[in-house]
Scaffold this motif. Structure first.
Motif, short mmCIF file in Angstrom:
data_model
loop_
_atom_site.label_atom_id
_atom_site.label_comp_id
_atom_site.label_asym_id
_atom_site.label_seq_id
_atom_site.Cartn_x
_atom_site.Cartn_y
_atom_site.Cartn_z
N VAL A 72 0.86 -1.72 -0.05
CA VAL A 72 -0.31 0.05 0.05
C VAL A 72 0.87 1.81 -0.31
CG1 VAL A 72 -1.89 1.30 1.43
CG2 VAL A 72 -1.88 -1.14 1.35
N LYS A 73 2.07 1.19 0.37
CA LYS A 73 2.57 2.34 0.95
C LYS A 73 3.19 2.94 -0.78
CE LYS A 73 4.03 3.06 6.03
NZ LYS A 73 5.43 2.44 6.29
N ILE A 74 3.69 1.78 -1.10
CA ILE A 74 4.50 1.84 -2.07
C ILE A 74 3.49 2.09 -3.80
CG2 ILE A 74 5.83 0.62 -4.52
CD1 ILE A 74 7.12 -1.61 -1.92
N ALA A 75 2.48 1.54 -3.76
CA ALA A 75 1.59 1.99 -4.47
C ALA A 75 1.00 3.92 -3.89
CB ALA A 75 -0.12 1.39 -4.21
N ALA A 76 1.05 4.20 -3.07
CA ALA A 76 0.82 5.81 -2.60
C ALA A 76 1.59 6.22 -2.46
CB ALA A 76 0.55 5.98 -0.86
N SER A 77 3.49 5.87 -2.83
CA SER A 77 4.13 6.63 -3.39
C SER A 77 4.36 6.93 -4.95
CB SER A 77 5.80 5.67 -3.19
OG SER A 77 5.64 4.63 -3.83
N LEU A 78 3.64 6.01 -5.46
CA LEU A 78 3.24 6.24 -7.50
C LEU A 78 2.49 7.34 -7.18
CD1 LEU A 78 3.09 2.33 -7.58
CD2 LEU A 78 4.74 4.41 -9.05
N GLU A 79 1.56 7.24 -6.75
CA GLU A 79 0.40 8.26 -6.69
C GLU A 79 0.56 9.67 -6.13
OE1 GLU A 79 -2.40 8.05 -8.38
OE2 GLU A 79 -3.01 9.78 -8.15
N ILE A 80 2.10 9.63 -5.41
CA ILE A 80 2.37 10.53 -4.41
C ILE A 80 3.02 11.76 -5.71
CG2 ILE A 80 3.85 12.18 -2.93
CD1 ILE A 80 2.05 10.59 -0.97
N LEU A 81 3.83 11.18 -5.50
CA LEU A 81 4.71 11.13 -7.21
C LEU A 81 4.00 11.91 -8.48
CD1 LEU A 81 7.96 11.59 -8.74
CD2 LEU A 81 7.53 9.21 -9.46
N HIS A 82 2.76 10.83 -8.74
CA HIS A 82 2.01 11.87 -10.28
C HIS A 82 1.42 13.16 -9.41
CE1 HIS A 82 -0.35 11.30 -13.60
NE2 HIS A 82 -1.39 11.60 -12.64
N MET A 83 0.67 13.18 -8.89
CA MET A 83 0.02 14.46 -8.01
C MET A 83 1.43 15.38 -8.29
SD MET A 83 -1.90 13.41 -4.87
CE MET A 83 -2.31 14.90 -4.21
N ALA A 84 2.48 15.32 -7.71
CA ALA A 84 3.53 15.87 -7.36
C ALA A 84 3.62 16.67 -8.81
CB ALA A 84 5.10 16.01 -6.67
#
Lengths: 326, 326
Positions: A72-84
């Protein structure tokens, strides 16, 4: 996130809710207005495609249940990079809207948008450190972030350039869009303990999905479908010549040149003329055919993955995603 | 880098040349103009204070010679993080100049500046992954980056706010300036294999040096010294109320308010009036006294470090740096 996209897949939907929750927990920033805006962006708009791809690839093999929190954390990291990257892109594009809501830069100004994106980079960084500091994927993530930027910079460099090649275009979208899909798929397979062959296959699938996805997005800029909450012809207005236009330019440059050379002075009427020419010259049709090739490639490769329920979901999702203009 | 600052210290000067070389090697970006601008920024302007502090603290204890390459990389990571934040700050401040040359945002526009800063974050990230992926300092670096941003955001939130407290000011400069000095000192001691006590001492020394450094910088905005290549009263013009003004506001608000409430409409004459009031009310003098307290604290703490040649250099450097307005 947009619930409707995954409501037919409860397992994915549930994991994505956890991803959404984690993102909200991590986006704690003192400025309360900005906090709300980031939360809203994280919760309301996105389809969480990159986390979804990651999770599906992580389930191609069987991963241990006690690793769910890490995934879940790694999945979140991808969305956060995308959002940034979205927040910083909106600065460049002067975009008034993002994900159906007012963009951070329109609501708070470019200054806050710069720092908001930077802030998300630090959250991204934290999540990586917590989950993969002893793996080669820390470096891969930094490289992917660089690829995204290089793609964006390449696209900026090519603005209003009538002589850019199709190769330039592919190189730029490979960076700005396909790189993160490719990473999501690859690290999904890796952290799902897939074998070396599957990890490489995942990487290619992600890349082909990403390229097809971006071409379809670029087609929508001309074909007038507003489902993406994106103003039509926005790319054209800012000098970004995408595949339909580049294909039309190959044989019909003389028709298009009088409009395009006006650059920032193009009127809405001019742009509608360009749109009409691009469509009538077959630019949109040809671009669709090219997108379909990448889609087909991704779909064939998906069929080479181990035969699991995750593979089936992946195939359905790819189909749903990559056939939206057909 | 500015050679004159360290020419009396050949060992530091030599290591900093290596840092400079490494930074130039890592700043390889396809866009050649941008490449040149980043190289120029890395080579011509900065004093490399943060890498220098890091290296001095790394030598407080004796570090193995075979670790020199690693130390140079970490030193470079600090300067690259600093450069990235400077580039993004210049977007916010609309700064025409940086380090005596045209700023990236003035030369290439805000768009390129956003991506250039982001690009440097990825280089920063790479260097950390290469040197400290199994240490707690990967997380500390992410936290420091977040502190810097939080400080910058706090400063933005307080713009033109006549009611902000001194605590707000200290909190903001602690983030935007002191955090990276504190990190440089702390990770210097850590990677120089100092003991736990010395690492904590280093952290505090870095913080006190950073706070004093920023107060002195803010004083220069009023005292008119242009040695820093920074337009005088720039902060005031953009609504950033720093220590001299905040101190003057405490007892002389009625004199200052008529000018300050004009905000962006303040003329150069208005700002010069504010400057005069701040000086005549003792705002600059009081700020100097406060800066001296932090300097004294740092200097006393430096004397508690193990008695080495590095400590002597550190004391000299701190003195040189923190007494520039006296």
């Amino acid at each position: 996130m947009k619930q409707h996209f995954f409501h037919a897949y409860p397992a994915i939907n549930h994991a994505l809710s956890e991803v959404n929750q984690l993102i909200n927990d991590r986006i704690t920033i003192k400025n309360s207005q900005l906090h709300d805006a980031l939360q809203q962006m994280a919760s309301n708009g996105g389809k969480y495609l990159r986390p979804a791809f990651f999770l599906l690839f992580a389930n191609i093999n069987k991963s241990a249940a006690d690793e769910q929190a890490k995934l879940v954390k790694i999945a979140a990291s991808l969305e956060i990079l995308h959002m940034a990257t979205l927040i910083h892109d909106d600065i460049i594009d002067d975009s008034p809207k993002r994900r159906g809501a007012v963009s951070i830069q329109a609501a708070f100004g470019k200054d806050t948008a710069v720092y908001s994106g930077d802030f998300l980079f630090t959250v991204f960084f934290d999540l990586l450190v917590e989950t993969m500091s002893s793996s080669p994927y820390l470096t891969r993530n930094a490289k992917t972030m660089r690829k995204i930027l290089t793609g964006e910079l390449g696209q900026m460099d090519n603005r209003f350039d009538l002589d850019q090649s199709l190769l330039d275009y592919y190189r730029n979208i490979n960076g700005k869009t396909a790189a993160i899909f490719s990473l999501a798929a690859e690290e999904g397979a890796y952290f799902g303990h897939a074998d070396h062959h599957t990890i490489n296959l995942a990487k290619r699938i992600g890349q082909n999905i990403g390229i097809s996805f971006q071409i379809l997005d670029d087609i929508l800029d001309y074909s007038g479908d507003e489902r993406l909450n994106k103003p039509v012809l926005e790319d054209l207005a800012t000098g970004v010549y995408s595949l339909p236009l580049l294909l039309a330019l190959q044989d019909h440059r003389s028709k298009l040149e009088p409009f395009l050379t006006k650059k920032h002075q193009m009127t809405v009427q001019d742009m509608e003329q360009v749109q009409e020419i691009v469509i009538s010259c077959g630019g949109v049709e040809q671009a669709k055919i090219i997108a379909e090739k990448f889609t087909k490639k991704a779909q064939d490769e998906i069929q080479s993955l181990p035969n699991t329920r995750a593979r089936k979901l992946l195939a359905t999702m790819a189909k749903k995603l990559l056939t939206r203009v057909n």
